[in-house]
Design an enzyme around this catalytic site. Structure first.
Site, PDB file in Angstrom:
ATOM      1  N   SER A  12      66.981  46.297  15.577  1.00  0.00           N
ATOM      2  CA  SER A  12      65.290  46.393  15.231  1.00  0.00           C
ATOM      3  C   SER A  12      65.248  47.161  13.653  1.00  0.00           C
ATOM      4  O   SER A  12      65.344  48.312  13.727  1.00  0.00           O
ATOM      5  CB  SER A  12      64.337  46.745  16.197  1.00  0.00           C
ATOM      6  OG  SER A  12      63.224  47.061  15.635  1.00  0.00           O
ATOM      7  N   HIS A  37      66.494  42.262  14.189  1.00  0.00           N
ATOM      8  CA  HIS A  37      65.202  42.010  14.262  1.00  0.00           C
ATOM      9  C   HIS A  37      64.142  42.440  13.573  1.00  0.00           C
ATOM     10  O   HIS A  37      64.560  43.542  13.246  1.00  0.00           O
ATOM     11  CB  HIS A  37      64.492  42.424  15.872  1.00  0.00           C
ATOM     12  CG  HIS A  37      63.967  42.138  16.848  1.00  0.00           C
ATOM     13  ND1 HIS A  37      64.151  41.348  17.552  1.00  0.00           N
ATOM     14  CD2 HIS A  37      62.996  42.989  17.300  1.00  0.00           C
ATOM     15  CE1 HIS A  37      62.452  40.770  18.191  1.00  0.00           C
ATOM     16  NE2 HIS A  37      61.358  42.390  17.796  1.00  0.00           N
ATOM     17  N   ASP A  39      60.625  43.207  13.444  1.00  0.00           N
ATOM     18  CA  ASP A  39      58.957  43.911  13.695  1.00  0.00           C
ATOM     19  C   ASP A  39      57.661  43.835  12.771  1.00  0.00           C
ATOM     20  O   ASP A  39      57.785  45.032  12.674  1.00  0.00           O
ATOM     21  CB  ASP A  39      59.573  44.712  14.995  1.00  0.00           C
ATOM     22  CG  ASP A  39      59.924  44.873  15.630  1.00  0.00           C
ATOM     23  OD1 ASP A  39      61.279  46.031  16.014  1.00  0.00           O
ATOM     24  OD2 ASP A  39      59.614  43.749  16.993  1.00  0.00           O
ATOM     25  N   MET A  41      53.965  43.558  12.733  1.00  0.00           N
ATOM     26  CA  MET A  41      52.191  44.568  13.150  1.00  0.00           C
ATOM     27  C   MET A  41      51.133  44.775  11.753  1.00  0.00           C
ATOM     28  O   MET A  41      51.443  44.548  11.846  1.00  0.00           O
ATOM     29  CB  MET A  41      52.981  45.886  12.740  1.00  0.00           C
ATOM     30  CG  MET A  41      54.373  46.065  14.516  1.00  0.00           C
ATOM     31  SD  MET A  41      54.627  47.381  14.731  1.00  0.00           S
ATOM     32  CE  MET A  41      55.830  46.894  16.013  1.00  0.00           C
ATOM     33  N   HIS A  70      59.897  38.644  14.881  1.00  0.00           N
ATOM     34  CA  HIS A  70      58.628  39.044  15.949  1.00  0.00           C
ATOM     35  C   HIS A  70      57.668  39.428  15.690  1.00  0.00           C
ATOM     36  O   HIS A  70      57.250  40.243  14.753  1.00  0.00           O
ATOM     37  CB  HIS A  70      59.214  40.437  17.074  1.00  0.00           C
ATOM     38  CG  HIS A  70      58.599  40.826  18.219  1.00  0.00           C
ATOM     39  ND1 HIS A  70      59.015  42.233  19.054  1.00  0.00           N
ATOM     40  CD2 HIS A  70      57.469  40.511  19.179  1.00  0.00           C
ATOM     41  CE1 HIS A  70      57.634  42.198  19.646  1.00  0.00           C
ATOM     42  NE2 HIS A  70      57.145  40.631  20.092  1.00  0.00           N
ATOM     43  N   MET A  72      53.844  40.321  16.647  1.00  0.00           N
ATOM     44  CA  MET A  72      53.043  40.538  16.911  1.00  0.00           C
ATOM     45  C   MET A  72      51.739  41.158  15.908  1.00  0.00           C
ATOM     46  O   MET A  72      51.122  41.970  15.348  1.00  0.00           O
ATOM     47  CB  MET A  72      53.475  42.738  17.424  1.00  0.00           C
ATOM     48  CG  MET A  72      54.601  42.724  17.771  1.00  0.00           C
ATOM     49  SD  MET A  72      55.097  44.001  17.838  1.00  0.00           S
ATOM     50  CE  MET A  72      56.562  43.717  16.803  1.00  0.00           C
ATOM     51  N   MET A 141      58.501  41.954  26.906  1.00  0.00           N
ATOM     52  CA  MET A 141      58.323  43.500  25.975  1.00  0.00           C
ATOM     53  C   MET A 141      58.636  44.741  27.292  1.00  0.00           C
ATOM     54  O   MET A 141      58.141  44.470  28.332  1.00  0.00           O
ATOM     55  CB  MET A 141      57.006  43.219  26.049  1.00  0.00           C
ATOM     56  CG  MET A 141      56.808  42.826  24.090  1.00  0.00           C
ATOM     57  SD  MET A 141      58.086  43.404  22.976  1.00  0.00           S
ATOM     58  CE  MET A 141      57.592  45.014  22.743  1.00  0.00           C
TER      59      MET A 141
END
Ligand code: DX5
Ligand code: ZN
Length: 220
Positions: A12, A37, A39, A41, A70, A72, A141
């Protein structure tokens, strides 16, 4: 698309040195990572703000590896196009976010990309069950999303990994089971034993000088 029994290691970039994106992407690639990966946000769905589509575009030219994005974020449906245009290969959205989950998953798949559904430690497996025939990946998660470097929440999450594996087998489905959060040389094997095959790790991989060695340890 690799099958759901192949172990996939996905560093990540949340834990990488953002001042050296190209070097950090090449480092993961050369260290033998399978996916990268990312992330994303929004500071609303989770307490933290990370990066958007432009970061994905910055990563894209430096690797052929699968970019596993991903989201979020509260309204993932509104941003699918920009993340696809930025070069995402797979997009995972949260069942808890504010969107029509089925429609969002169908839109990702109709665009020819891997579609994933994520759910938080406090969210019961029953919440994702209605969508499991629509996805290529289920992200269990293993921490409360928002920050890297947290501890693996085995009690709350491993039974859900097992339930996801059982459901997949009982229903002849083929989605990957991904875990994300607190994955290291020890917890990766706990997650693997319960049925996860895609292992996301930030701190335990980008935090290591010898990423290749750390990835190898996660494979055994
Ligand atoms: C949580 C993030 C983290 C990150 C990995 O929102 O999704 O889980 O990927 O964090 P580590 O591997 O540092 O726990
Ligand atoms: Zn993640």
């Amino acid at each position: 698309m690799s099958d759901c029994n192949t172990r996939i290691i996905a560093p990540s970039m949340l834990a990488s040195d953002w001042g050296a994106v190209r070097d950090e992407v090449v480092r993961a690639d050369e260290a033998g990572a399978d996916w990268i990966h990312l992330d994303v946000m929004d500071g609303h769905f989770v307490e933290n703000i990370s990066f958007g589509p432009q970061f994905v575009s910055a990563v894209r030219p430096h690797t052929e590896l699968t970019l596993d994005v991903h989201l979020m974020i509260t309204h993932p449906d509104k941003y699918l196009d920009s993340f696809i245009k930025a070069g995402s290969d797979r997009i995972t959205v949260h069942v808890e976010a504010d969107h029509n989950v089925s429609a969002t998953l169908a839109a990702i798949r109709d665009a020819g990309h891997g579609c994933g559904l994520a759910f938080n430690p406090a969210t019961p497996f029953e919440e994702v069950k209605p969508y499991l025939s629509q996805i290529d990946l289920l992200l269990v998660m293993t921490v409360v999303p928002g920050f890297g470097g947290q501890s693996f929440m085995a009690e709350e999450t491993m039974p859900k990994v097992e339930a996801a594996k059982a459901f997949r087998e009982e229903n002849g489905l083929a989605y990957h089971i991904e875990v994300d959060g607190g994955i290291d040389a020890e917890t990766v094997h706990i997650a693997g034993r319960h049925g996860a095959n895609v292992m996301v790790a930030g701190t335990a991989l980008y935090g290591k000088e010898d990423m290749a060695g750390a990835i190898q340890q996660m494979r055994e």
